[in-house]
Design an enzyme around this catalytic site. Structure first.
Site, mmCIF file in Angstrom:
data_model
loop_
_atom_site.group_PDB
_atom_site.id
_atom_site.type_symbol
_atom_site.label_atom_id
_atom_site.label_comp_id
_atom_site.label_asym_id
_atom_site.label_seq_id
_atom_site.Cartn_x
_atom_site.Cartn_y
_atom_site.Cartn_z
ATOM 1 C CG MET A 7 -1.792 -1.293 1.264
ATOM 2 S SD MET A 7 -2.950 -1.356 2.664
ATOM 3 C CE MET A 7 -4.132 -0.086 2.174
ATOM 4 N N GLY A 9 -0.086 4.324 -0.399
ATOM 5 C CA GLY A 9 -0.760 5.532 0.074
ATOM 6 C C GLY A 9 -1.580 6.178 -1.016
ATOM 7 C CB SER A 13 -1.748 0.525 -3.470
ATOM 8 O OG SER A 13 -1.734 1.735 -2.734
ATOM 9 C CG LEU A 32 7.406 -1.334 0.439
ATOM 10 C CD1 LEU A 32 8.025 -1.733 -0.898
ATOM 11 C CD2 LEU A 32 7.667 -2.387 1.500
ATOM 12 C CB CYS A 101 11.777 0.900 -7.722
ATOM 13 S SG CYS A 101 10.922 0.919 -6.119
ATOM 14 C CB CYS A 198 9.870 8.310 -5.264
ATOM 15 S SG CYS A 198 11.167 7.055 -5.128
#
Length: 390
Positions: A7, A9, A13, A32, A101, A198
């Site tokens: 999840m 956020g 998800s 994460l 990632c 990110c």
């Protein structure tokens, strides 16, 4: 089935986790933590993995009535994604950190830990579909191609696909996902999507790289080897770039010039006309297959190739070839024994434009993802010499 729902956020998800619960699975949510010093506030659609995102994920898990944990994978993320990103740019390549990632964090570190804890699958909010066949599980595009995310999942292996769960794959549009989130009372229903790297939330990749790679001023050359300008660091340029070149000498025909290649050894940037960005052949290593291909990959095979997440796939013919020591160049990856070579079908498609070493090429047959490789070399569609661009 015991499911670990990753999840982030975000709305995708959260809805994926909700659907997993509704399907009757035993679901646990996990967020994460990928940065030791995450920003506390997201700005619009920039960035992700902030403290705010963790709080949004926790609220969604609480609403769904599932256990929720935060796992600190920041050290692994720094080594496998951020350090790789810096090293690739320093070597004159243009990497895709989202691919790394997915490969190293979301579907390696996370999945390995989930399996060790007894989970059967990891659920994410990616838009892609899975198909179980007699020869194993296959990865396919989402039903809505406009939202399809199979490209960024092209790094997944057969083992990883066997433990994946994509509840949103058959959803026709993002609007329907947001409407469903609204109906379920999820506060993230209208939360903006994140679009930037990110760990560079302000979007200034060049500025960020300047803080991590030593600046080495050098020459900007045209294709004839004439010096037409100077740069303050080759890492600040990428193939296909037009703006910000600051050339001291205009082209003889008065047309704009683009970055054609970056030479990290000599610290030079080569520029030329747009038509010289047209690429007919790409090759590279660091490849993987998304399940059993179903045919002999050493023999030439027809496929479609896609080189960016939102690019159109183009018809091509591919083959896996050994790298002969006598033909090895500085573009070949150290230690690689084989590479994938892909020839674009120029009778049915336009040449690829602005292909940069370091990009990921994903191979498809129809809607199915065959596998992927990292581009090391690209040859011009109208090549008149043996020179390899990049």
């Amino acid at each position: 089935m015991k499911v670990l729902a990753a999840m982030s956020g975000g709305v995708d998800s959260a809805v994926a986790a909700a659907r997993a619960v509704e399907a009757g699975h035993d679901v646990v949510g996990v967020h994460l933590a990928l940065s030791r010093m995450p920003g506390t506030i997201r700005t619009g659609s920039r960035g992700c993995c902030t403290i705010e995102d963790a709080m949004d994920a926790r609220r969604a898990a609480n609403l769904l009535g599932i256990p929720f944990y935060v796992w600190d994978l920041s050290e692994r993320f720094a080594e496998d994604v951020v350090d790789d990103f810096i090293a690739e740019y320093a070597a004159g390549r243009t990497p895709n950190p989202c691919m790394r990632c997915n490969e190293k964090i979301k579907f390696a570190a996370l999945l390995d830990k989930a399996i060790a804890l007894g989970f059967d699958a990891v659920a994410t909010g990616h838009y892609a579909t899975l198909s179980d066949t007699a020869t194993g599980r296959e990865l396919h595009r989402a039903s809505a191609w406009a939202k399809d995310q199979s490209y960024v999942l092209g790094v997944l292996t057969a083992h990883q696909l066997a433990h994946c769960y994509f509840p949103l794959g058959d959803t026709p549009s993002k609007a329907l996902v947001r409407a469903e989130a609204e109906d379920r009372g999820l506060q993230v229903a209208q939360k903006p999507d994140s679009h930037d790297i990110c760990f560079i939330p302000d979007g200034d990749t060049r500025g960020w790289l300047s803080d991590h790679i030593e600046r080495r001023p050098g020459e900007i050359l045209d294709e004839d080897g004439e010096v037409v300008g100077r740069h303050d660091g080759a890492h600040g340029y990428t193939v296909g770039q037009r703006r910000g070149l600051q050339l001291g000498r205009p082209a003889a025909d008065g047309q704009p010039r683009y970055v054609l290649s970056i030479r990290p050894v000599s610290n030079q940037v080569v520029v030329g006309p747009k038509e010289h960005l047209a690429i007919g052949t790409i090759a590279g290593g660091r490849y993987s297959w998304a399940g059993e291909p179903g045919f002999e990959v050493s023999e030439p095979f027809d496929c479609d190739v896609q080189i960016r997440a939102h690019a159109d796939p183009v018809p091509a013919r591919a083959r896996l070839e050994p790298i002969l020591d006598a033909e090895r160049t500085e573009q070949h990856r150290v230690g690689a024994s084989h590479e994938i070579v892909v020839d674009i079908d120029l009778e049915r498609a336009e040449p690829l434009l602005g292909v940069a070493p370091g990009q990921t090429a994903v191979l498809y047959t129809g809607t199915r993802v065959l596998g992927q490789f990292t581009i090391d070399r690209a040859l011009a569609a109208q090549q008149t010499t043996a020179e390899v661009l990049g």
